[in-house]
Design a protein around this motif. Sequence first.
Motif, PDB file in Angstrom:
ATOM      1  N   SER A 151       1.048  -1.198   0.016  1.00 27.52           N
ATOM      2  CA  SER A 151      -0.125  -0.001   0.085  1.00 27.52           C
ATOM      3  C   SER A 151       0.907   1.322   0.027  1.00 27.52           C
ATOM      4  O   SER A 151       0.630   2.209  -0.765  1.00 27.52           O
ATOM      5  CB  SER A 151      -1.057  -0.089   1.130  1.00 27.52           C
ATOM      6  N   ASN A 167      -6.354   4.169  -5.691  1.00 24.76           N
ATOM      7  CA  ASN A 167      -7.151   3.115  -4.660  1.00 24.76           C
ATOM      8  C   ASN A 167      -8.320   2.687  -5.173  1.00 24.76           C
ATOM      9  O   ASN A 167      -8.766   1.609  -4.534  1.00 24.76           O
ATOM     10  CB  ASN A 167      -7.445   4.430  -3.411  1.00 24.76           C
ATOM     11  N   GLY A 357      -7.735   5.865   2.323  1.00 21.59           N
ATOM     12  CA  GLY A 357      -6.407   5.481   1.829  1.00 21.59           C
ATOM     13  C   GLY A 357      -5.513   6.629   1.006  1.00 21.59           C
ATOM     14  O   GLY A 357      -4.223   6.773   1.416  1.00 21.59           O
TER      15      GLY A 357
END
Length: 430
Positions: A151, A167, A357
Motif C-alpha cells: 500500500s 485506490n 487510503g
Amino acid sequence: MDTSESTTGRPDPEPEAPRRRGWRRWAMDTRPLRRPAYRRLWGSTVVTAVGSQLTAVAVPKQIYDITGSSAWVGAASLAGLVPLIVFALWGGAIADTMDRRRLLLITNTGIAVTSLLFWFQAFAGLESVAVLMVLLALQQAFWGLNAPARSASIARLVPADELPAANALGSTVMQTGQVAGPLLAGALIPVVGLPELYLVDALALCVTVWAVYRLPSLPPLTGATARRAGVKEIAAGFRYMWGHTVLLLSFLADIVAMVLGMPRALFPQLAAETYAPYGEGLALGLLFAAVPIGAVLGGLFSGTFSRARRHGWMVIGAVVVWGAAITGFGLSADLWVAVAFLAVAGIADMVSMVFRGAILLSAATDEMRGRMQGVFTVVVAGGPRLADVLHGTAGSAFGPRTAVAGGGLLVVAVMLLLAAAVPALRRYRV
C-alpha cells in the motif's frame, strides 16, 4: 526502461488528461494504469485477489471436514488474526527502512511457499488441524509484512492527484475477488478437489512475484536503510499518528463504521428467521454478497473521485451513509430491500476506503507511510472481528434486527459527533 517511471520509483509528470464529459466522467478513472509500474502492481493484485480467496475458502472447509465443528473454524480465524496484527505493525516499520520492492519480493515468495505447503498437507491427507493452524498463522504473518509495503508503494508509483483513482482501482479488484473467489471455489471443489485450490493460489502468487520483480527499486527517500525496525520504530509510528489528528481520525472513522455497523455475524440468524420464506440458503448468500457487490459498483462508477479535493468530507459522508444504510437494512423485513440497503452500504464503504487510503498516503511522509499502512492493516482486519463479537452479543440480547438498526444509528451519531468535535478531518483537503 519505460519512460513513465524512474529508477527510484518516483512517477514522472505527464500532461494533464483531457476533462472527461458525459457519462465518462462517472466511469472509473483508469489514468494510473497508464503508468507501467503501477500497472504491474495492480495486475498482480488482479491475479491474487481471486487466488487468495480460494485459500480463504479452502482452509475453513478443510478444518470443518476434519472436525465437524464450527468452533474450530472460529479458533483458526483467531490463530490467523494474532500474527497478522503483530507482523503488520512490524512490517510497516520494516517498509520504512528497506527497499519496498525487495520486501514485497520476500513476502510474496513466502506466501507462495506457504500455499504450496497447504497443498502438500492436503494432498498427503495429513488431516491435522494443528498443521493447518500453524500454516495459517505463517501465511497471515507474511501477509501482515506484505500489506503495508504494497500500500505504501502506491504513492511512489502515481502522482498525488491520481491517488484516489489508484485506490479505487485496487479496492475494486479486491472486492471483486471477494465475490468471484468464493463462487469459483464452490464450483471447483466438486470438480478438482480441495487440494488443488491451494495449488491454484500458489501458481497465481508466482505471477505476483514476477510482476513485483519488474517494479522499479523503492528505497527510502531519506536514506533510512541503516535504521532498525524494532519496537522503538513502531512506537514512533504511533506517536506520529497521535501528532497528526487527520490520520488518527481516518482510523477512528473506520473503527466506528466497522465495529458499530458491520452486522455479518447476524447474517445466519437473519437468513434463518427474518428471511426464511425466501429460502435460507438464498438469503444467506445474498446477504454476504451484497456489500462486496455494492463496493464493486461503487468502484466502477468512481470517476468523480479524482476530482474531489475535500477528502475529509468524503470520508465523513461515506461513514454516515454507511450507518444510515445499515439502519435501513436492520429495519427491512423484505429480503430484496435489505439487499439493496447492504449494496448502498457497500458503495459507501468503497468511498470511505478510497479516501481514507488517499489521506494516509498524502498526509503522511514517505518515511512514515509503511507504519501508517501497518496500523491501517490492523484496523481493517481487526474491526470486523470485534464487530462479530459485539453484534453477536447484542443480537442475542435484543434481537438481530434491533441490534443491526441500533448499530447503524450509533455509527451516524458517533461519526457526526467526531466531525463536529474535531475539525481536522472535515477541514482536510488535497
